[in-house]
Scaffold this motif. Structure first.
Motif, mmCIF file in Angstrom:
data_model
loop_
_atom_site.group_PDB
_atom_site.id
_atom_site.type_symbol
_atom_site.label_atom_id
_atom_site.label_comp_id
_atom_site.label_asym_id
_atom_site.label_seq_id
_atom_site.Cartn_x
_atom_site.Cartn_y
_atom_site.Cartn_z
ATOM 1 N N LYS A 185 16.041 -9.421 -7.492
ATOM 2 C CA LYS A 185 14.907 -10.323 -7.262
ATOM 3 C C LYS A 185 13.600 -9.648 -6.864
ATOM 4 C CE LYS A 185 17.490 -13.969 -7.842
ATOM 5 N NZ LYS A 185 17.292 -14.904 -8.937
ATOM 6 N N VAL A 186 13.667 -8.538 -6.129
ATOM 7 C CA VAL A 186 12.478 -7.950 -5.507
ATOM 8 C C VAL A 186 12.028 -6.703 -6.260
ATOM 9 C CG1 VAL A 186 11.568 -6.902 -3.400
ATOM 10 C CG2 VAL A 186 13.083 -8.888 -3.244
ATOM 11 N N VAL A 187 10.725 -6.679 -6.607
ATOM 12 C CA VAL A 187 10.135 -5.541 -7.308
ATOM 13 C C VAL A 187 8.922 -5.051 -6.521
ATOM 14 C CG1 VAL A 187 9.066 -4.740 -9.457
ATOM 15 C CG2 VAL A 187 10.841 -6.522 -9.528
ATOM 16 N N PRO A 188 9.052 -3.901 -5.837
ATOM 17 C CA PRO A 188 7.895 -3.357 -5.128
ATOM 18 C C PRO A 188 6.856 -2.817 -6.117
ATOM 19 C CG PRO A 188 9.962 -2.434 -4.299
ATOM 20 C CD PRO A 188 10.274 -3.156 -5.575
ATOM 21 N N LEU A 189 5.591 -3.033 -5.812
ATOM 22 C CA LEU A 189 4.483 -2.510 -6.619
ATOM 23 C C LEU A 189 3.589 -1.667 -5.720
ATOM 24 C CD1 LEU A 189 3.308 -5.738 -8.497
ATOM 25 C CD2 LEU A 189 4.616 -3.836 -9.468
ATOM 26 N N ALA A 190 3.389 -0.418 -6.077
ATOM 27 C CA ALA A 190 2.473 0.436 -5.331
ATOM 28 C C ALA A 190 1.054 0.066 -5.720
ATOM 29 C CB ALA A 190 2.750 1.905 -5.647
ATOM 30 N N GLY A 191 0.256 -0.327 -4.751
ATOM 31 C CA GLY A 191 -1.113 -0.715 -5.032
ATOM 32 C C GLY A 191 -1.898 -0.920 -3.758
ATOM 33 N N ASP A 192 -3.027 -1.583 -3.880
ATOM 34 C CA ASP A 192 -3.882 -1.828 -2.727
ATOM 35 C C ASP A 192 -4.737 -3.062 -3.017
ATOM 36 O OD1 ASP A 192 -5.790 -1.840 -0.675
ATOM 37 O OD2 ASP A 192 -5.906 0.342 -0.628
ATOM 38 N N ILE A 193 -4.665 -4.024 -2.151
ATOM 39 C CA ILE A 193 -5.380 -5.283 -2.325
ATOM 40 C C ILE A 193 -6.904 -5.068 -2.403
ATOM 41 C CG2 ILE A 193 -5.540 -5.834 0.151
ATOM 42 C CD1 ILE A 193 -4.788 -8.436 -2.491
ATOM 43 N N MET A 194 -7.395 -3.976 -1.816
ATOM 44 C CA MET A 194 -8.831 -3.709 -1.791
ATOM 45 C C MET A 194 -9.330 -3.000 -3.050
ATOM 46 S SD MET A 194 -9.827 -5.058 1.018
ATOM 47 C CE MET A 194 -11.445 -4.368 1.252
ATOM 48 N N ALA A 195 -8.417 -2.503 -3.880
ATOM 49 C CA ALA A 195 -8.801 -1.737 -5.067
ATOM 50 C C ALA A 195 -8.979 -2.648 -6.273
ATOM 51 C CB ALA A 195 -7.740 -0.679 -5.359
ATOM 52 N N SER A 196 -9.746 -2.177 -7.223
ATOM 53 C CA SER A 196 -9.907 -2.896 -8.475
ATOM 54 C C SER A 196 -8.548 -3.046 -9.150
ATOM 55 C CB SER A 196 -10.861 -2.101 -9.369
ATOM 56 O OG SER A 196 -10.970 -2.702 -10.640
ATOM 57 N N HIS A 197 -8.281 -4.207 -9.704
ATOM 58 C CA HIS A 197 -6.989 -4.524 -10.331
ATOM 59 C C HIS A 197 -5.811 -4.255 -9.393
ATOM 60 C CE1 HIS A 197 -9.334 -3.945 -14.197
ATOM 61 N NE2 HIS A 197 -8.967 -5.216 -14.202
ATOM 62 N N LEU A 198 -6.065 -4.410 -8.087
ATOM 63 C CA LEU A 198 -5.034 -4.201 -7.061
ATOM 64 C C LEU A 198 -4.485 -2.782 -7.041
ATOM 65 C CD1 LEU A 198 -3.063 -7.552 -7.500
ATOM 66 C CD2 LEU A 198 -4.913 -7.063 -5.882
ATOM 67 N N GLY A 199 -5.238 -1.848 -7.613
ATOM 68 C CA GLY A 199 -4.789 -0.462 -7.658
ATOM 69 C C GLY A 199 -3.731 -0.201 -8.715
ATOM 70 N N ARG A 256 0.848 -1.172 0.000
ATOM 71 C CA ARG A 256 0.000 0.000 0.000
ATOM 72 C C ARG A 256 0.896 1.237 0.000
ATOM 73 N NH1 ARG A 256 -2.872 -0.614 4.708
ATOM 74 N NH2 ARG A 256 -3.759 -2.474 3.821
ATOM 75 N N ALA A 257 0.890 1.947 -1.108
ATOM 76 C CA ALA A 257 1.715 3.145 -1.262
ATOM 77 C C ALA A 257 1.150 3.988 -2.399
ATOM 78 C CB ALA A 257 3.159 2.754 -1.562
ATOM 79 N N PRO A 258 1.346 5.315 -2.340
ATOM 80 C CA PRO A 258 0.792 6.180 -3.378
ATOM 81 C C PRO A 258 1.553 6.149 -4.701
ATOM 82 C CG PRO A 258 1.935 7.494 -1.737
ATOM 83 C CD PRO A 258 1.925 6.072 -1.243
ATOM 84 N N ASP A 259 2.820 5.753 -4.669
ATOM 85 C CA ASP A 259 3.615 5.751 -5.897
ATOM 86 C C ASP A 259 4.776 4.755 -5.767
ATOM 87 O OD1 ASP A 259 5.845 7.097 -4.529
ATOM 88 O OD2 ASP A 259 4.669 8.930 -4.726
ATOM 89 N N ALA A 260 5.482 4.549 -6.875
ATOM 90 C CA ALA A 260 6.559 3.548 -6.924
ATOM 91 C C ALA A 260 7.683 3.853 -5.939
ATOM 92 C CB ALA A 260 7.107 3.448 -8.350
ATOM 93 N N MET A 261 8.055 5.116 -5.818
ATOM 94 C CA MET A 261 9.138 5.475 -4.909
ATOM 95 C C MET A 261 8.760 5.190 -3.454
ATOM 96 S SD MET A 261 11.222 9.084 -4.428
ATOM 97 C CE MET A 261 11.474 9.211 -6.178
ATOM 98 N N SER A 262 7.528 5.503 -3.098
ATOM 99 C CA SER A 262 7.050 5.224 -1.742
ATOM 100 C C SER A 262 6.981 3.728 -1.484
ATOM 101 C CB SER A 262 5.669 5.847 -1.529
ATOM 102 O OG SER A 262 5.725 7.234 -1.674
ATOM 103 N N ALA A 263 6.569 2.972 -2.485
ATOM 104 C CA ALA A 263 6.502 1.514 -2.344
ATOM 105 C C ALA A 263 7.896 0.944 -2.115
ATOM 106 C CB ALA A 263 5.866 0.890 -3.582
ATOM 107 N N GLU A 264 8.861 1.410 -2.894
ATOM 108 C CA GLU A 264 10.229 0.925 -2.734
ATOM 109 C C GLU A 264 10.771 1.276 -1.347
ATOM 110 O OE1 GLU A 264 14.632 1.170 -4.788
ATOM 111 O OE2 GLU A 264 12.941 2.135 -5.789
ATOM 112 N N GLN A 265 10.553 2.508 -0.903
ATOM 113 C CA GLN A 265 11.024 2.920 0.419
ATOM 114 C C GLN A 265 10.366 2.096 1.515
ATOM 115 O OE1 GLN A 265 13.570 4.823 1.173
ATOM 116 N NE2 GLN A 265 13.212 4.213 3.269
ATOM 117 N N ARG A 266 9.098 1.826 1.350
ATOM 118 C CA ARG A 266 8.374 1.035 2.353
ATOM 119 C C ARG A 266 8.930 -0.391 2.418
ATOM 120 N NH1 ARG A 266 2.103 -0.328 3.082
ATOM 121 N NH2 ARG A 266 2.375 -0.926 5.258
ATOM 122 N N VAL A 267 9.197 -0.992 1.274
ATOM 123 C CA VAL A 267 9.758 -2.342 1.251
ATOM 124 C C VAL A 267 11.143 -2.349 1.895
ATOM 125 C CG1 VAL A 267 10.693 -4.138 -0.271
ATOM 126 C CG2 VAL A 267 8.409 -3.219 -0.674
#
Length: 132
Positions: free
Chosen positions: A87-101, A47-58
């Protein structure tokens, strides 16, 4: 089924993991990387608003935690960082959103590439209804 057989099933596979920032998700990710380093890619939906935030969170909430100490020791700091980047690719999204956000182009590309989906996501609300 032997654990070595399970590990062998993951060789050269692309895996989408939901819930990787949670307790079980971290342990699952570390175990896959440790027992099957020949996994092709691990896409982590966070769960992150953008790719950079997703990477930082991971990096801060998952990879930087204690369960990965054995891998850090095995590869050394630089080797570990390179291994994770490969090996690891963070994806910014949300499990509750359509198409995972994710946008349609990303969904289409992932649907062609992903071999396995491991859903370990959970709600963090104690007020969720058990049955909608």
């Amino acid at each position: 089924m032997e654990s070595s057989a399970v590990a062998e099933c993951l060789r050269d596979k692309c895996i989408l993991i939901t819930g990787s920032t949670g307790y079980l998700g971290k342990l699952l990710l570390e175990k896959i990387l440790r027992v099957q380093p020949a996994v092709k890619k691990l896409y982590l939906l966070v769960r992150a608003p953008d790719a950079m935030s997703a990477e930082q969170r991971v990096l801060s909430e998952v990879i930087g935690k204690d369960p990965f100490n054995l891998l850090r020791e095995k590869y050394g700091i630089t080797g570990f960082q390179n291994f994770i980047k490969e090996k690891v690719v963070p994806l910014a999204g949300d499990i509750m959103a359509s198409h995972l956000g994710l946008d349609n182009a990303r969904v289409d590309a992932l649907s062609e590439e992903i071999d396995v989906i491991l859903n370990v996501a959970a709600t963090t609300s104690f007020y969720e209804r058990l049955i909608p």
